[in-house]
Design a protein around this motif. Sequence first.
Motif, short mmCIF file in Angstrom:
data_model
loop_
_atom_site.label_atom_id
_atom_site.label_comp_id
_atom_site.label_asym_id
_atom_site.label_seq_id
_atom_site.Cartn_x
_atom_site.Cartn_y
_atom_site.Cartn_z
N ASN A 43 0.82 -1.21 0.00
CA ASN A 43 0.00 0.00 0.00
C ASN A 43 0.85 1.26 0.00
N VAL A 44 1.99 1.20 0.69
CA VAL A 44 2.90 2.34 0.69
C VAL A 44 3.42 2.60 -0.73
N ILE A 45 3.74 1.52 -1.43
CA ILE A 45 4.21 1.65 -2.82
C ILE A 45 3.09 2.20 -3.70
N CYS A 46 1.87 1.72 -3.48
CA CYS A 46 0.73 2.21 -4.28
C CYS A 46 0.53 3.71 -4.08
N GLU A 47 0.71 4.15 -2.84
CA GLU A 47 0.57 5.59 -2.57
C GLU A 47 1.70 6.36 -3.25
N PHE A 48 2.90 5.80 -3.21
CA PHE A 48 4.05 6.44 -3.85
C PHE A 48 3.86 6.52 -5.37
N LEU A 49 3.26 5.47 -5.93
CA LEU A 49 3.04 5.41 -7.38
C LEU A 49 1.62 5.87 -7.75
N GLY A 50 1.12 6.83 -7.04
CA GLY A 50 -0.23 7.33 -7.32
C GLY A 50 -0.23 8.29 -8.49
N ALA A 51 -0.84 9.44 -8.29
CA ALA A 51 -0.93 10.44 -9.36
C ALA A 51 0.16 11.50 -9.21
N ASN A 52 1.29 11.12 -8.62
CA ASN A 52 2.42 12.04 -8.53
C ASN A 52 3.03 12.24 -9.92
N TRP A 53 3.73 13.35 -10.10
CA TRP A 53 4.21 13.68 -11.44
C TRP A 53 5.14 12.61 -12.00
N TYR A 54 6.00 12.04 -11.13
CA TYR A 54 6.94 11.04 -11.63
C TYR A 54 6.22 9.76 -12.03
N ALA A 55 5.16 9.43 -11.28
CA ALA A 55 4.38 8.23 -11.63
C ALA A 55 3.61 8.45 -12.93
N LEU A 56 3.10 9.67 -13.11
CA LEU A 56 2.37 9.98 -14.34
C LEU A 56 3.31 9.95 -15.55
N VAL A 57 4.52 10.48 -15.38
CA VAL A 57 5.50 10.45 -16.47
C VAL A 57 5.83 9.00 -16.82
N ALA A 58 6.03 8.18 -15.79
CA ALA A 58 6.34 6.76 -16.02
C ALA A 58 5.17 6.05 -16.70
N SER A 59 3.96 6.37 -16.27
CA SER A 59 2.77 5.74 -16.87
C SER A 59 2.62 6.12 -18.34
N MET A 60 2.85 7.40 -18.63
CA MET A 60 2.76 7.84 -20.03
C MET A 60 3.86 7.20 -20.88
N GLY A 61 5.05 7.08 -20.30
CA GLY A 61 6.14 6.42 -21.02
C GLY A 61 5.83 4.96 -21.29
N LEU A 62 5.26 4.30 -20.28
CA LEU A 62 4.90 2.89 -20.44
C LEU A 62 3.80 2.72 -21.48
N ALA A 63 2.81 3.61 -21.43
CA ALA A 63 1.73 3.55 -22.42
C ALA A 63 2.27 3.76 -23.83
N LEU A 64 3.23 4.68 -23.96
CA LEU A 64 3.84 4.93 -25.27
C LEU A 64 4.58 3.69 -25.77
N LEU A 65 5.28 3.02 -24.86
CA LEU A 65 5.99 1.78 -25.24
C LEU A 65 5.01 0.73 -25.74
#
Length: 330
Positions: A43-65
């Motif tokens: 759950n701590v990791i889920c909170e860290f990987l929420g809608a924070n800017w770095y998580a959003l950048v990573a999500s967009m990069g993953l989606a692009l891949l």
Amino acid sequence: MWLTSSSIGRKLVMAVTGVCLVLFVTFHCLMNAIAIVYPAAYNVICEFLGANWYALVASMGLALLFIIHIVYAVWLTLQNRKARGNDRYSINKRPATVEWSSQNMLVLGIVVLAFLAVHMIQFWAKMQLQEIRGVEGVIPPSIGTLFIQEAFSCVWTPIVYIIGFVALWFHMNHGFWSMFQSIGWDNATWLPRLKTIACWWTTIVIALFIAQAVVFTVNAHNDFYKKDPVLRDQYKEVIGKVVGIPADRFSYDQVPTAEDLQKAKTEVDNLRKNPQMMSQYGVDAAMLENQLKSIEAWTSILPFVDYLNDAAENVEAVEVEAVQEVQPEN
């Protein structure tokens, strides 16, 4: 551009995106393992990987891949079929040197994509997407263990996941070593080694995924993620942050009901309309505003508290029933 105009360039793009996706799948597997070994840390990791800017950048990069990988996969498949023309219909028997997965990578990819869609609906859409939209359901987006609870409580979930994992094994196993072949590592010495590494890597990752799905299913049907004391203490912290109460002072037994909150809101509204009564009770507008904020906070989190309390009540009822069955009749 060489990466788009050349067949080798397109295969190189497939290889590079494939490497990144294999690494992501491996990371995801390790993250799921944390949900089994130490759910609170998950759950701590889920909170860290929420809608924070770095998580959003990573999500967009993953989606692009994913998009690039899918587009190039379809592109190469159509190119190969066009190059073969009618000849691909003249051979019905698969050559001994050609793997089944090699001839069905597109189909396997479609199955994996369908599985991914289900997975994203069950998790990403209810977690990070909800945070992005600023909308929350009953369960706060950061509490990943309860989304595991909800997803794997469904009978069909483990079936869909295992089918998806099997398809992913075939797709990833072939793609793992063939991406090295695409960049020239296809000699008689290295290709067998790469195939062995691919088989072991893929098998370990997929075996862990399947084992995790089984554990999640068993835990979910036992309401583990609702009843576990460590997790319930962690949920207290989430509730406490919303209502402004330290976790050590919060008790699931001392929660206002919806009727209590509505009654309190009505009283505050009446006071705000009556300055004389405000003076009589010794309150001012700022104090009433704070009370309203507190009521709104409790109202927003109350469905989640009720969700957890329902699970606890069910456990207590089962325990009482079990004790009554054990006690001898007089």
